[in-house]
Design a protein around this motif. Structure first.
Motif, short mmCIF file in Angstrom:
data_model
loop_
_atom_site.label_atom_id
_atom_site.label_comp_id
_atom_site.label_asym_id
_atom_site.label_seq_id
_atom_site.Cartn_x
_atom_site.Cartn_y
_atom_site.Cartn_z
N PRO A 104 1.04 -1.27 0.18
CA PRO A 104 0.39 -0.06 -0.02
C PRO A 104 1.01 1.32 0.12
CG PRO A 104 0.37 -0.83 2.18
CD PRO A 104 0.70 -1.81 1.17
N TYR A 141 9.85 -10.80 8.31
CA TYR A 141 9.48 -9.39 8.49
C TYR A 141 10.95 -9.21 9.86
CZ TYR A 141 6.70 -6.57 11.70
OH TYR A 141 6.82 -5.17 12.46
N HIS B 61 -1.55 -3.37 13.94
CA HIS B 61 -0.54 -4.56 13.37
C HIS B 61 0.73 -4.16 12.75
CE1 HIS B 61 -0.85 -7.60 11.08
NE2 HIS B 61 -0.86 -7.27 9.74
N LEU B 62 0.57 -2.66 12.60
CA LEU B 62 1.86 -2.42 11.65
C LEU B 62 2.94 -2.14 12.50
CD1 LEU B 62 0.11 0.51 10.03
CD2 LEU B 62 -0.07 -1.50 9.24
N GLY B 63 4.10 -2.45 11.89
CA GLY B 63 5.57 -2.41 12.57
C GLY B 63 5.89 -0.29 12.29
N ARG B 64 5.23 0.19 11.34
CA ARG B 64 5.86 1.00 11.71
C ARG B 64 4.30 2.13 11.74
NH1 ARG B 64 11.47 3.58 12.17
NH2 ARG B 64 12.29 1.64 11.37
N ARG B 67 3.77 5.89 9.71
CA ARG B 67 3.99 5.90 8.87
C ARG B 67 2.77 5.38 7.90
NH1 ARG B 67 9.26 2.89 7.60
NH2 ARG B 67 11.06 4.19 7.87
N ALA B 68 1.47 5.08 9.10
CA ALA B 68 0.51 4.47 8.37
C ALA B 68 -0.03 5.75 6.98
CB ALA B 68 -0.49 3.87 9.25
N ARG B 70 1.52 6.79 4.50
CA ARG B 70 1.81 7.03 3.46
C ARG B 70 1.01 5.65 2.30
NH1 ARG B 70 6.41 7.90 2.14
NH2 ARG B 70 7.84 9.26 4.01
N ALA B 71 -0.39 4.89 3.38
CA ALA B 71 -0.28 3.85 2.35
C ALA B 71 -1.75 4.32 1.71
CB ALA B 71 -1.57 2.60 4.11
N SER B 73 -1.36 5.79 -0.91
CA SER B 73 -0.59 6.59 -2.05
C SER B 73 -0.80 5.90 -3.26
CB SER B 73 0.88 6.47 -1.70
OG SER B 73 1.59 5.30 -1.29
N SER B 81 -3.92 -0.28 0.23
CA SER B 81 -3.88 1.50 -0.15
C SER B 81 -5.90 1.90 -0.53
CB SER B 81 -3.18 1.56 -1.37
OG SER B 81 -3.36 2.99 -1.16
#
Lengths: 270, 315
Positions: A104, A141, B61-64, B67-68, B70-71, B73, B81
């Protein structure tokens, strides 16, 4: 941009892995870890590396970490026809990789110039969807970095002008002690790797998934059991036959060796 | 597939939220719900609250997570996305529709158009959620024509349970929404029953023989795994606890998610008036809990083809 390049260049860099030759020593996997733990995707974090008691996700306390290259060992076939096949598995740098299109953020991308699939660790949000989309388990990961990592085809070696030209190959290829791994341009039908694939009937893994992998696997050659075909002197064939007669039944057989072995067997069985 | 708690909470909570937003939007626009302050305030708070809580949970759930953004784009290629874009875009008409209802006491006319747009946005977002799973060829239980209908049916059903409760409490076409919830519950159960029957009888997408390409040598089995303990791929893709209990869990999902709420809805219909609020509230709770069990099963029952490299005979 996670849309695939509209035009892909003629160059398709990739690996050809010879399942006939691989001895399952894991040197490719270990040297891959060694190089990449300090390369483009560094670090490749390990968890619980010394198998302590700390549990990351409540499952178990075993050691685990990010590896781009893993060697599986299979048994295929039954009995005398069966064989052991060592099976190195890494990113296949597919031509239509869904791991890229599902991304994404634009972190995953396929390079137009050479077809290498990479992750931009500065854009990755660590949603793990690319690892779900990969049939080959190529993406792992990194819990410490919170991003996905994968084989780069040693992009920091193959174009690295600080290295001797002979070293500008993926480290898994240069380290393989038996020459089971080949690197080259699979988009060029005249290249050594393409010719090897044509000659040996190299194949795609799971072609039905539709990812069109670049890397190819060379199948194990047919098993050779007769003396002549293994290079052993054919006069040894008689001993082979006698041993084959003597051992399975444990009963007296035609040759002297067979009778002797049967007698030994009988004596020792008392 | 490993069932991450944050993703299960996200898809069930925001699913119910979008279901309710869909019904509020259409209910307001077509005069089935009066522009009552209590109904608007509580209804919009529940709908947008569930959606927002779910979206927030999904970032855990995200590692970062930082930066969500950015999803948003890569909507050209990625259903994840697209889901993010649809979710964010739906806030605009939904927020204005809520504003009209709560502040200006209007939910028809121009405000009603915003309600219809919010309803369309809700449908689009849930379709995108379902397509994230339905677009993956690696998991045959997900790449199935009933995956998206399943997500839509359960979102509508859980949303309708809340709509039935809210209209019973604050006024509006309470009977209509109650029977809509009954119908949606039956529809959701039918879709899931057909889905479970289909995935149980479908052939494997891969076997150890096809995955390795060694099938011509005979049966292929793992002699030695690449690592001594379970690695990321095995933990994420090789989860297998629920498959053992699938039949029981499906029965629990059916009883808790459909049978109990339908019985409570019928009690509510029989009691009528303000007395219906208690059974309808219990119905909404039970239906939501059932949806969580269903969603947990959706992940845990899914087999990924990569497991055939790690010792699974088929996936």
């Amino acid at each position: 941009m996670t849309s695939l390049p509209e035009t892909t260049g003629a160059t398709k860099l990739g690996l050809v892995i010879d399942l006939d030759i691989c001895v399952g020593c894991h040197a490719c996997a270990v040297n891959c870890k060694e190089w990449n733990a300090g390369g483009h995707s560094a670090p490749l974090t390990d968890w619980n590396a010394y198998s302590g008691t700390e549990s990351v996700d409540g499952e178990d306390a075993g050691a685990w970490g990010v590896w781009f290259n893993r060697v599986h060992t299979y048994e295929a076939g039954e009995g005398a026809e069966g064989r052991t096949v060592h099976f190195p598995r890494s990113c296949l740098h597919c031509e239509t990789p869904a791991c890229v299109t599902v991304c994404p953020t634009g972190a995953s991308y396929k390079r137009e110039e050479d077809g290498i699939v990479l992750v931009n660790a500065d854009l990755c949000i660590g949603c793990k969807l690319c690892s779900w989309a990969c049939p080959y388990g190529a993406r792992e990961y990194d819990h410490a970095d919170g991003v996905m990592k994968k084989c780069t085809l040693c992009i920091d070696r193959i174009y690295n002008e600080n290295l001797e030209e002979i070293d500008r190959v993926p480290v898994c290829v240069s380290t393989c002690p038996v020459g089971a791994r080949h690197y080259g341009d699979l988009g060029d039908p005249a290249s050594a790797v393409s010719q090897l694939v044509a000659e040996r009937g190299g194949y795609d893994l799971m072609p039905e998934m539709g990812y069109r992998p670049t890397n190819k696997y060379l199948p194990p050659r047919p098993a050779k059991t007769a003396c002549g075909s293994t290079g052993a002197p054919s006069r040894l064939q008689q001993l082979v036959d006698e041993a084959a007669d003597a051992v399975p039944q444990g009963a007296p057989a035609a040759g002297t060796g067979g009778r002797f072995l049967a007698w030994v067997d009988t004596v020792l069985s008392r | 597939m490993h069932p991450a708690a944050s993703v299960i909470f996200f898809t069930t909570a925001s699913g119910a939220g979008y279901g309710l937003l869909f019904l509020l939007g259409l209910g307001g626009a077509f005069g089935l719900m009066p522009p009552d302050l209590g109904l608007g305030l509580v209804g919009q708070t529940v709908a947008l609250g569930l959606i927002t809580a779910g979206l927030m949970a999904s970032t855990f759930h995200l590692g970062r997570p930082e930066r969500a953004w950015r999803a948003l784009s890569q909507w050209r290629s990625s259903w994840l996305s697209r889901e993010g874009v649809a979710a964010v875009a739906t806030y605009a008409p939904a927020g204005l529709f809520a504003l009209g209802w709560v502040v200006f006491g209007e939910n028809r006319g121009v405000w009603g158009v915003l309600g219809v747009l919010a309803a369309l946005g809700a449908v689009a977002t849930v379709v995108c959620t379902g397509m994230i799973y339905a677009s993956l060829p690696t998991i045959r239980q997900w790449r199935h024509p009933l995956t998206v209908p399943g997500y839509l049916a359960i979102a509508l059903y859980t949303g309708a349970l809340w709509a039935a409760l809210l209209t019973a409490a604050f006024g509006g076409a309470a009977t209509l929404f109650l029977w809509l919830a009954v119908l949606a519950g039956v529809a959701a159960a039918a879709v899931k029953a057909a889905y479970w029957r289909a995935i149980d009888s479908a052939p494997a997408a891969a076997t150890a023989e096809t995955a390795t390409g060694l099938g011509h040598l005979g049966r292929v089995r793992l002699l030695e795994a690449p690592s001594t303990s379970r690695n990321y791929v095995m933990r994420e893709m090789g989860y297998r606890v629920a498959r053992k209990h699938a039949t029981k869990l499906r029965a629990i999902a059916g009883l808790l998610g459909v049978a109990a709420p339908l019985a409570l809805l019928l009690v509510g219909a029989a009691v009528g008036g303000d007395g219906a609020v208690v059974p309808l509230f219990l119905a909404a709770l039970a239906g939501s809990a059932g949806a969580v069990v269903e969603r947990w099963l959706f992940f845990a029952e899914a087999t990924h083809v990569v497991t055939t490299y790690y010792g699974a005979e088929a996936a």
